[in-house]
Design a protein around this motif. Structure first.
Motif, PDB file in Angstrom:
ATOM      1  N   GLU A 157      -9.409  -6.105   1.698  1.00  0.00           N
ATOM      2  CA  GLU A 157      -9.521  -5.641   0.316  1.00  0.00           C
ATOM      3  C   GLU A 157      -9.961  -4.177   0.297  1.00  0.00           C
ATOM      4  OE1 GLU A 157      -8.563  -7.167  -2.406  1.00  0.00           O
ATOM      5  OE2 GLU A 157      -7.932  -8.913  -1.218  1.00  0.00           O
ATOM      6  N   ALA A 158      -9.181  -3.331  -0.364  1.00  0.00           N
ATOM      7  CA  ALA A 158      -9.524  -1.916  -0.498  1.00  0.00           C
ATOM      8  C   ALA A 158     -10.735  -1.755  -1.415  1.00  0.00           C
ATOM      9  CB  ALA A 158      -8.337  -1.138  -1.057  1.00  0.00           C
ATOM     10  N   ASN A 159     -11.497  -0.695  -1.172  1.00  0.00           N
ATOM     11  CA  ASN A 159     -12.628  -0.388  -2.044  1.00  0.00           C
ATOM     12  C   ASN A 159     -12.217   0.462  -3.231  1.00  0.00           C
ATOM     13  OD1 ASN A 159     -13.931  -0.536   0.951  1.00  0.00           O
ATOM     14  ND2 ASN A 159     -15.335  -1.357  -0.592  1.00  0.00           N
ATOM     15  N   SER A 160     -11.135   1.194  -3.076  1.00  0.00           N
ATOM     16  CA  SER A 160     -10.660   2.024  -4.189  1.00  0.00           C
ATOM     17  C   SER A 160      -9.209   2.403  -3.937  1.00  0.00           C
ATOM     18  CB  SER A 160     -11.514   3.297  -4.323  1.00  0.00           C
ATOM     19  OG  SER A 160     -11.437   4.070  -3.143  1.00  0.00           O
ATOM     20  N   GLY A 161      -8.550   2.880  -4.994  1.00  0.00           N
ATOM     21  CA  GLY A 161      -7.180   3.344  -4.868  1.00  0.00           C
ATOM     22  C   GLY A 161      -6.169   2.358  -5.437  1.00  0.00           C
ATOM     23  N   THR A 162      -4.910   2.772  -5.441  1.00  0.00           N
ATOM     24  CA  THR A 162      -3.819   1.938  -5.954  1.00  0.00           C
ATOM     25  C   THR A 162      -2.656   1.954  -4.967  1.00  0.00           C
ATOM     26  OG1 THR A 162      -2.834   3.797  -7.169  1.00  0.00           O
ATOM     27  CG2 THR A 162      -4.427   2.400  -8.359  1.00  0.00           C
ATOM     28  N   ASN A 198      -4.833   7.403  -2.956  1.00  0.00           N
ATOM     29  CA  ASN A 198      -6.291   7.463  -2.772  1.00  0.00           C
ATOM     30  C   ASN A 198      -6.901   6.120  -2.361  1.00  0.00           C
ATOM     31  OD1 ASN A 198      -6.238  10.195  -3.680  1.00  0.00           O
ATOM     32  ND2 ASN A 198      -6.175   9.437  -5.790  1.00  0.00           N
ATOM     33  N   VAL A 199      -6.253   5.430  -1.421  1.00  0.00           N
ATOM     34  CA  VAL A 199      -6.756   4.128  -0.969  1.00  0.00           C
ATOM     35  C   VAL A 199      -7.823   4.333   0.112  1.00  0.00           C
ATOM     36  CG1 VAL A 199      -6.153   1.987   0.213  1.00  0.00           C
ATOM     37  CG2 VAL A 199      -4.644   2.914  -1.555  1.00  0.00           C
ATOM     38  N   SER A 200      -8.958   3.690  -0.095  1.00  0.00           N
ATOM     39  CA  SER A 200     -10.065   3.758   0.863  1.00  0.00           C
ATOM     40  C   SER A 200     -10.538   2.352   1.197  1.00  0.00           C
ATOM     41  CB  SER A 200     -11.234   4.568   0.302  1.00  0.00           C
ATOM     42  OG  SER A 200     -10.858   5.910   0.067  1.00  0.00           O
ATOM     43  N   LYS A 201     -11.018   2.204   2.428  1.00  0.00           N
ATOM     44  CA  LYS A 201     -11.580   0.932   2.877  1.00  0.00           C
ATOM     45  C   LYS A 201     -12.847   1.214   3.670  1.00  0.00           C
ATOM     46  CE  LYS A 201     -12.211  -3.318   4.129  1.00  0.00           C
ATOM     47  NZ  LYS A 201     -12.777  -4.286   3.154  1.00  0.00           N
ATOM     48  N   LEU A 202     -13.964   0.637   3.209  1.00  0.00           N
ATOM     49  CA  LEU A 202     -15.255   0.817   3.871  1.00  0.00           C
ATOM     50  C   LEU A 202     -15.661  -0.463   4.599  1.00  0.00           C
ATOM     51  CD1 LEU A 202     -17.218   2.601   0.986  1.00  0.00           C
ATOM     52  CD2 LEU A 202     -15.998   3.671   2.894  1.00  0.00           C
ATOM     53  N   TYR A 203     -16.250  -0.285   5.776  1.00  0.00           N
ATOM     54  CA  TYR A 203     -16.876  -1.379   6.511  1.00  0.00           C
ATOM     55  C   TYR A 203     -18.358  -1.028   6.635  1.00  0.00           C
ATOM     56  CZ  TYR A 203     -12.093  -2.584   7.835  1.00  0.00           C
ATOM     57  OH  TYR A 203     -10.752  -2.915   7.816  1.00  0.00           O
ATOM     58  N   GLY A 204     -19.140  -1.477   5.665  1.00  0.00           N
ATOM     59  CA  GLY A 204     -20.528  -1.033   5.619  1.00  0.00           C
ATOM     60  C   GLY A 204     -20.560   0.443   5.296  1.00  0.00           C
ATOM     61  N   ASN A 205     -21.183   1.225   6.185  1.00  0.00           N
ATOM     62  CA  ASN A 205     -21.236   2.682   6.003  1.00  0.00           C
ATOM     63  C   ASN A 205     -20.095   3.396   6.712  1.00  0.00           C
ATOM     64  OD1 ASN A 205     -23.620   2.583   4.480  1.00  0.00           O
ATOM     65  ND2 ASN A 205     -24.861   2.453   6.358  1.00  0.00           N
ATOM     66  N   PHE A 206     -19.246   2.622   7.385  1.00  0.00           N
ATOM     67  CA  PHE A 206     -18.141   3.222   8.128  1.00  0.00           C
ATOM     68  C   PHE A 206     -16.865   3.183   7.292  1.00  0.00           C
ATOM     69  CE2 PHE A 206     -14.427   2.525  10.921  1.00  0.00           C
ATOM     70  CZ  PHE A 206     -14.421   3.746  11.569  1.00  0.00           C
ATOM     71  N   ALA A 207     -16.207   4.330   7.183  1.00  0.00           N
ATOM     72  CA  ALA A 207     -14.955   4.418   6.417  1.00  0.00           C
ATOM     73  C   ALA A 207     -13.779   4.197   7.359  1.00  0.00           C
ATOM     74  CB  ALA A 207     -14.855   5.772   5.737  1.00  0.00           C
ATOM     75  N   GLY A 208     -13.162   3.011   7.271  1.00  0.00           N
ATOM     76  CA  GLY A 208     -11.988   2.753   8.090  1.00  0.00           C
ATOM     77  C   GLY A 208     -10.751   3.435   7.561  1.00  0.00           C
ATOM     78  N   LEU A 209     -10.766   3.763   6.260  1.00  0.00           N
ATOM     79  CA  LEU A 209      -9.622   4.404   5.615  1.00  0.00           C
ATOM     80  C   LEU A 209     -10.162   5.275   4.491  1.00  0.00           C
ATOM     81  CD1 LEU A 209      -6.489   4.332   5.743  1.00  0.00           C
ATOM     82  CD2 LEU A 209      -6.560   2.567   3.979  1.00  0.00           C
ATOM     83  N   ARG A 210      -9.684   6.526   4.424  1.00  0.00           N
ATOM     84  CA  ARG A 210     -10.243   7.456   3.451  1.00  0.00           C
ATOM     85  C   ARG A 210      -9.133   8.129   2.641  1.00  0.00           C
ATOM     86  NH1 ARG A 210     -15.089  10.617   6.678  1.00  0.00           N
ATOM     87  NH2 ARG A 210     -15.564   8.975   8.174  1.00  0.00           N
ATOM     88  N   GLU A 211      -9.069   7.806   1.373  1.00  0.00           N
ATOM     89  CA  GLU A 211      -8.222   8.519   0.407  1.00  0.00           C
ATOM     90  C   GLU A 211      -6.775   8.660   0.890  1.00  0.00           C
ATOM     91  OE1 GLU A 211      -9.372   9.659  -2.641  1.00  0.00           O
ATOM     92  OE2 GLU A 211     -11.250   8.654  -2.185  1.00  0.00           O
ATOM     93  N   ALA A 212      -6.185   7.574   1.355  1.00  0.00           N
ATOM     94  CA  ALA A 212      -4.813   7.616   1.860  1.00  0.00           C
ATOM     95  C   ALA A 212      -3.823   7.636   0.704  1.00  0.00           C
ATOM     96  CB  ALA A 212      -4.546   6.405   2.741  1.00  0.00           C
ATOM     97  N   SER A 213      -2.857   8.569   0.750  1.00  0.00           N
ATOM     98  CA  SER A 213      -1.831   8.681  -0.281  1.00  0.00           C
ATOM     99  C   SER A 213      -0.489   8.998   0.364  1.00  0.00           C
ATOM    100  CB  SER A 213      -2.172   9.791  -1.280  1.00  0.00           C
ATOM    101  OG  SER A 213      -3.388   9.523  -1.953  1.00  0.00           O
ATOM    102  N   PHE A 214       0.551   8.280  -0.058  1.00  0.00           N
ATOM    103  CA  PHE A 214       1.905   8.557   0.423  1.00  0.00           C
ATOM    104  C   PHE A 214       2.901   7.792  -0.445  1.00  0.00           C
ATOM    105  CE2 PHE A 214       0.463   4.834   2.777  1.00  0.00           C
ATOM    106  CZ  PHE A 214       1.543   3.954   2.654  1.00  0.00           C
ATOM    107  N   ASP A 215       4.186   8.138  -0.309  1.00  0.00           N
ATOM    108  CA  ASP A 215       5.280   7.433  -0.977  1.00  0.00           C
ATOM    109  C   ASP A 215       6.226   6.876   0.085  1.00  0.00           C
ATOM    110  OD1 ASP A 215       4.285   8.139  -3.439  1.00  0.00           O
ATOM    111  OD2 ASP A 215       5.700   9.784  -3.759  1.00  0.00           O
ATOM    112  N   LEU A 216       6.826   5.734  -0.213  1.00  0.00           N
ATOM    113  CA  LEU A 216       7.867   5.153   0.632  1.00  0.00           C
ATOM    114  C   LEU A 216       9.097   4.894  -0.228  1.00  0.00           C
ATOM    115  CD1 LEU A 216       8.943   3.857   3.260  1.00  0.00           C
ATOM    116  CD2 LEU A 216       7.855   1.717   2.542  1.00  0.00           C
ATOM    117  N   GLN A 217      10.216   5.496   0.149  1.00  0.00           N
ATOM    118  CA  GLN A 217      11.449   5.331  -0.606  1.00  0.00           C
ATOM    119  C   GLN A 217      12.144   4.026  -0.227  1.00  0.00           C
ATOM    120  OE1 GLN A 217      12.365   7.454  -2.982  1.00  0.00           O
ATOM    121  NE2 GLN A 217      10.639   8.831  -2.564  1.00  0.00           N
ATOM    122  N   PRO A 218      12.936   3.442  -1.110  1.00  0.00           N
ATOM    123  CA  PRO A 218      13.696   2.238  -0.753  1.00  0.00           C
ATOM    124  C   PRO A 218      14.625   2.519   0.426  1.00  0.00           C
ATOM    125  CG  PRO A 218      13.781   2.641  -3.126  1.00  0.00           C
ATOM    126  CD  PRO A 218      13.165   3.855  -2.517  1.00  0.00           C
TER     127      PRO A 218
END
Length: 542
Positions: free
Chosen positions: A326-331, A280-300
């Protein structure tokens, strides 16, 4: 080809350098007919762009010297014309579109003024030139053309800037258009649009198109004939389909064999504990969402490819993972630790394990540092990695691994081609033997055989050291060969994800299908079939 517009006859160009003369072009000859598309195919350093620059009188002399040869335009030898005579031809009769439009558009003038200036410099009245500029901007598909004329180059995307360069080149309806790698850094859908635009304009005006490229897919899409250059010489030429099906020269065979998209797709192993878990990673630029609730896994040890058009959020996601944004939310948990919650000190300590290769090496490599300094800087910051006595030896090994010579470590970035600079950037990322490398269009500027060599290197390092890759790319054939899983992004969202086989063979989303349809195949016969299916799809949609 009795109606040849352009003839290059026994052209030889030498550069006089501090280390002695370099023969960049060694007596080449080719012809371009009216309404024909001739592709000049070859890798960096083959001499293809030097020969095109000679046609346009753009070589710096010295250090360059045209040793011999003739360049005939409608029977006149361009090399014998004076400066004023050349001005009457350049732009008016022979125009050129360059690889990097941002470097060739003036940043301090509106684009409308720049397009109009192409015409006023050749005596067209200002009002007529401004009207023609509006017509051209509308013709090349720039949104809101009246408003666009007042904007500056930085306000447009890469594909739009290339369209503006094409508009500028066509302002005076030239007989010949030289396009030097016009689609190299563009997304697949934008690339398809640019190539279609060039074909449409060519059909309208009957101009000859001289296309400089290293991309076999582009050759398959638009070329009538192809000239293959290697080491300053023409090693093969002929009809595009015939050269692909029956290459005569070993170098041509090597290029064709190196084209991606023909190998077996990977079969990822069963799920383990992810190396990287993004939620759930999101990145906002003002009112514009450059990234919205991104979720995925990467295996070794696996490769996760991220595809999508410009503005889809691919690079934003990479920069957030690297803490360059810097992300606005998520891990984003890496080996159990949240990258996005780390302090600056913790982030610095983990840099050894996570490296990034950026899209533009011209901006990511310090021009004041030698190649040795650039690569070994990693060990200055992390001195425990390698004893200082081994630095020079290891830099040489890394350069050799990415296809450069160890003696190149004494040079500076400006002394290399764009593709060579990207290889230096990859060597620098490998210096710390990281567990994860984020590649943002890391091989988009490389020649096809060098690209294959670098991908083979990355695959070997992945097998031997278990390195995982986040691989941002617009070359879908390359993604098909190299990736285990694929994320498809649009407008900041992940719209589809799955294994390569799932996404390429059974895409769920219309957007994914459109991206796949826009990809180019190196085989002219296969590409013609793709085009037919694409046109049928468009006709059905209408």
């Amino acid at each position: 080809m009795a109606d040849a517009l352009l003839e290059v006859i026994d052209l030889a160009v030498t550069f006089h350098t501090a280390n002695g003369p370099v023969q960049a072009v060694k007596g080449i000859s080719y012809r371009l007919g009216r309404g024909e598309t001739l592709a000049v195919l070859g890798e960096s350093g083959s001499g293809k762009s030097v020969s095109a620059s000679a046609i346009m009188n753009l070589l710096d002399m010295p250090p360059a010297e045209i040793v011999r040869g003739r360049i005939l335009y409608e029977g006149r030898d361009l090399l014998t014309l004076n400066h004023e005579e050349r001005r009457q031809i350049n732009g008016r009769k022979i125009a050129m579109v360059f690889q990097d439009p941002l470097s060739h558009l003036n940043p301090v003038y509106p684009v409308g003024w720049q397009i109009a200036e192409t015409m006023t410099a050749h005596g067209r009245p200002k009002r007529e030139a401004e009207a023609r500029a509006l017509e051209l901007v509308r013709r090349v598909g720039i949104p809101e053309p009246e408003t666009a004329l007042a904007k500056y180059p930085h306000e447009f995307s890469g594909g739009q800037r290339q369209r503006l360069m094409i508009a500028m080149a066509l302002a005076l309806k030239p007989d010949i258009l030289i396009a030097d790698e016009p689609t190299t850094a563009l997304d697949v859908t934008v690339q398809a649009e640019i190539l279609q635009l060039l074909e449409e304009l060519q059909a309208e005006t009957g101009m000859g198109l001289l296309l400089i490229t290293h991309d076999l897919g582009v050759v398959a899409e638009v070329a009538d004939r192809v000239v293959v250059m290697n080491g300053g010489e023409i090693v093969e030429e002929g009809e595009a389909g015939e050269v692909y099906r029956n290459p005569k020269h070993p170098y041509t065979k090597k290029l064709i064999d190196a084209a991606p998209g023909k190998g077996e797709m990977r079969r990822p192993e069963g799920a383990n504990e992810p190396l990287l878990k993004v939620r759930n990673v999101s990145k906002l630029y003002g009112n514009f969402a450059g990234l919205r609730e991104a979720s995925f896994d990467l295996q070794p040890g696996e490769t996760l490819a991220i595809v999508g058009e410009s503005g889809s959020g691919k690079s934003t996601l990479a920069k957030v993972l690297m803490r360059l944004e810097e992300a606005n939310s998520g891990t984003a948990h890496y080996k159990g630790r949240d990258l996005l919650a780390m302090t600056p000190r913790e982030t610095a300590s983990i840099r050894r394990e996570i490296q990034m290769v950026f899209q533009d090496p011209t901006q990511s490599l310090n021009p004041r540092m030698t190649v040795f300094d650039l690569v070994s800087e990693a060990w200055v910051i992390h001195p425990s990695v390698l004893p200082r006595l081994r630095w020079r030896e290891r830099v040489g090994e890394l350069l050799a691994e990415v296809g450069l010579a160890p003696e190149h470590m004494r040079r500076y970035p400006h002394q290399f081609s764009g593709g060579q600079r990207q290889r230096i950037a990859i060597a620098r990322a490998l210096a710390l033997e990281p567990d994860l490398i984020v590649c943002d269009e890391a091989v988009s500027a490389l020649d096809v055989s060098v690209q294959a060599q670098v991908i083979a290197l990355l695959e070997r390092l992945q097998r031997e050291h278990g390195i995982a890759f986040v691989f941002i790319a617009h070359d879908l054939a390359l993604v098909r060969d190299f990736a285990d899983h694929v994320l498809v992004m649009k407008g900041g969202h992940i719209v589809e994800q799955g294994t390569v086989r799932q996404v390429f063979e059974t895409p769920r989303e219309d957007y994914t299908r459109a991206l796949l349809a826009a990809g180019l195949d190196a085989d002219p016969k296969q590409q013609a079939e793709r085009r037919r299916l694409r046109q049928e799809g468009l006709a059905a949609a209408q």
